[in-house]
Design an enzyme around this catalytic site. Structure first.
Site, PDB file in Angstrom:
ATOM      1  CB  ALA A 153       9.642  29.290  63.309  1.00  0.00           C
ATOM      2  CG  HIS A 154      12.129  26.037  67.754  1.00  0.00           C
ATOM      3  ND1 HIS A 154      11.059  25.323  67.418  1.00  0.00           N
ATOM      4  CD2 HIS A 154      13.037  25.299  68.211  1.00  0.00           C
ATOM      5  CE1 HIS A 154      11.325  24.147  67.680  1.00  0.00           C
ATOM      6  NE2 HIS A 154      12.430  23.948  68.078  1.00  0.00           N
TER       7      HIS A 154
END
EC number: 3.4.21.-
Length: 50
Positions: free
Chosen positions: A39-40
């Site tokens: 997700a980052h």
């Protein structure tokens, strides 16, 4: 991954990486149209071409 299933270690053997603005992110090719990453690694307005 919410609602995901565990897969065999050999099921998705192809990896890629993304370098953007000084950051590296690993990607897994899960089919001909989709890659999976953390997700980052999400960058708005980013386009990935394979």
């Amino acid at each position: 991954v919410v609602g995901g299933d565990e897969c065999d270690i050999n099921e998705h053997p192809f990896l890629a990486f993304l370098y953007s603005h000084g950051y590296f992110c690993g990607l897994t090719l899960i089919n001909q149209e989709w890659v999976l990453t953390a997700a980052h690694c999400d960058r708005r307005f980013m386009r990935i071409y394979l």
